[in-house]
Design a protein around this motif. Structure first.
Motif, PDB file in Angstrom:
ATOM      1  N   ARG A  60       0.832  -1.202   0.000  1.00 23.71           N
ATOM      2  CA  ARG A  60       0.000   0.000   0.000  1.00 23.71           C
ATOM      3  C   ARG A  60       0.870   1.256   0.000  1.00 23.71           C
ATOM      4  N   THR A  61       2.186   1.053   0.161  1.00 21.55           N
ATOM      5  CA  THR A  61       3.157   2.146   0.166  1.00 21.55           C
ATOM      6  C   THR A  61       3.987   2.084  -1.113  1.00 21.55           C
ATOM      7  N   ALA A 117      -2.632   7.955   7.605  1.00 23.43           N
ATOM      8  CA  ALA A 117      -2.001   7.168   6.547  1.00 23.43           C
ATOM      9  C   ALA A 117      -0.534   6.916   6.867  1.00 23.43           C
ATOM     10  N   THR A 144      -2.799  10.676  -6.282  1.00 24.19           N
ATOM     11  CA  THR A 144      -3.221   9.317  -6.635  1.00 24.19           C
ATOM     12  C   THR A 144      -2.008   8.407  -6.739  1.00 24.19           C
ATOM     13  N   ALA A 145      -2.278   7.116  -6.690  1.00 23.63           N
ATOM     14  CA  ALA A 145      -1.219   6.115  -6.864  1.00 23.63           C
ATOM     15  C   ALA A 145      -1.817   4.890  -7.527  1.00 23.63           C
ATOM     16  N   ALA A 158      -4.283   8.751  -2.898  1.00 22.06           N
ATOM     17  CA  ALA A 158      -3.097   8.440  -2.096  1.00 22.06           C
ATOM     18  C   ALA A 158      -2.475   9.733  -1.595  1.00 22.06           C
ATOM     19  N   GLU A 160       0.750  11.896  -0.870  1.00 22.23           N
ATOM     20  CA  GLU A 160       2.098  12.039  -1.405  1.00 22.23           C
ATOM     21  C   GLU A 160       2.915  12.819  -0.376  1.00 22.23           C
ATOM     22  N   THR A 171       4.507   7.540  -1.332  1.00 24.47           N
ATOM     23  CA  THR A 171       3.052   7.511  -1.456  1.00 24.47           C
ATOM     24  C   THR A 171       2.446   6.455  -0.522  1.00 24.47           C
ATOM     25  N   ARG A 172       1.233   6.719  -0.104  1.00 26.51           N
ATOM     26  CA  ARG A 172       0.489   5.766   0.716  1.00 26.51           C
ATOM     27  C   ARG A 172      -0.989   5.910   0.387  1.00 26.51           C
ATOM     28  N   VAL A 173      -1.671   4.779   0.107  1.00 26.27           N
ATOM     29  CA  VAL A 173      -3.092   4.856  -0.209  1.00 26.27           C
ATOM     30  C   VAL A 173      -3.809   5.619   0.902  1.00 26.27           C
ATOM     31  N   ALA A 174      -4.813   6.397   0.530  1.00 29.60           N
ATOM     32  CA  ALA A 174      -5.447   7.321   1.468  1.00 29.60           C
ATOM     33  C   ALA A 174      -6.727   6.762   2.087  1.00 29.60           C
TER      34      ALA A 174
END
Length: 292
Positions: A60-61, A117, A144-145, A158, A160, A171-174
């Motif tokens: 997710r990262t 996050a 976004t990612a 995501a 940033e 990045t990490r999903v939000a």
């Protein structure tokens, strides 16, 4: 309940003449193992409110860019979860966002604050890098990612994170991991380890009933010594499919190199895969799916 199972052999080392399958990989044991995996997955779906939502497979990262020569230890620090914020991070600029799949369709998710996050990112870390200095996060913005899911590749909201001393963006999903299906593998039992062979990914084609599993197996087909052919059978539930790959080795005893190659096995599902997950047979955890 139907169970999709894939049983696979490696085709490495000295291969004895055909003999009954070992108890650990007997067809009935593998089918029961698959049924147990489906039961666990069904319970996880029920705990998530009865809908699979967005099931992220893998990391997710992520990151945008490559660590500079002076920051080579940042890769290990990120993996270990050694990341800290130098100041307050922003709240979510909106309550919800959309996950959009490449093959069509979308799902609304609740967006968490940047600090939440980042805390999940830290919690996912291995924490085993005592020589690593923490990565310092200096700010965050919502973007976004790309992610991999049980329904194929997707674009997701995501956070940033900017990093002190580097041009790389982490990045990490939000959306929170706890908001989706969470599968707990069975406890490890060294006296009774799980049988079968794990698949790595799956591809669904046509009307969604042709599933091809990808895995590591013998590099050559069973047209000669050390070669193996593979077939698959599928048993299905309403929420998932477990795949068992069955090996068909070249007969006889041979001295074989311990080498593996990418192999595939295809199975016809009783119903289109749809939003169901594909699980590997050893731990019953989801694998990435591509829809073509």
């Amino acid at each position: 309940m139907l169970v999709g199972v894939v049983v696979l052999g490696g085709g490495c080392g000295a291969r004895p003449a055909p003999a009954p399958a070992p108890v650990g990989d007997s067809p009935e044991r593998l089918r029961q193992q698959a049924r147990d995996a489906l039961d666990r997955y069904d319970r996880a779906v029920a705990a998530a409110g009865g809908s699979q939502g967005v099931v992220v497979v893998g990391e997710r990262t992520g990151q945008v860019g490559t660590w500079e020569d002076d920051n080579v230890m940042f890769k290990a620090a990120l993996s270990a979860g050694k990341v800290t914020a130098t100041g307050p991070l922003p709240a979510a600029p909106r309550a919800e966002g959309e996950v959009t799949w490449d093959g069509g369709g979308s799902r609304t998710v609740a967006i968490v604050a940047a600090a939440e996050a980042l805390a999940e990112l830290v919690g996912d870390g291995a924490g085993d890098c005592p020589q690593c200095a923490p990565i310092e996060v200096t700010g965050a913005r919502l973007g976004t990612a790309r992610i991999r899911t049980t329904r194929g590749p997707a674009t997701a909201p995501a956070w940033e994170f900017t990093v002190r001393g580097s041009a790389v963006v982490v990045t990490r999903v939000a959306f929170a991991a706890s908001s989706g299906v969470q599968v707990e593998p069975p406890p490890w039992d060294a006296n009774h380890p799980p049988g079968g062979l794990s698949i790595d990914t799956a591809t669904v084609t046509g009307p969604g009933t042709t599933l091809t599993a990808q895995f590591v197996g013998a590099p050559r087909p069973a047209t000669g010594p050390c070669g193996v052919d593979y077939t698959a059978e599928a048993v299905e539930s309403a929420n998932a499919v477990v795949v068992i790959v069955v090996e068909h080795p070249f007969p006889g005893e041979h001295a074989c190199n311990a080498l593996g190659g990418q192999r595939t096995a295809t199975v016809q599902l009783a119903a289109p895969l749809g939003e169901r997950a594909v699980l590997e047979v050893k731990q019953g955890t989801p694998v990435p799916v591509t829809v073509e």
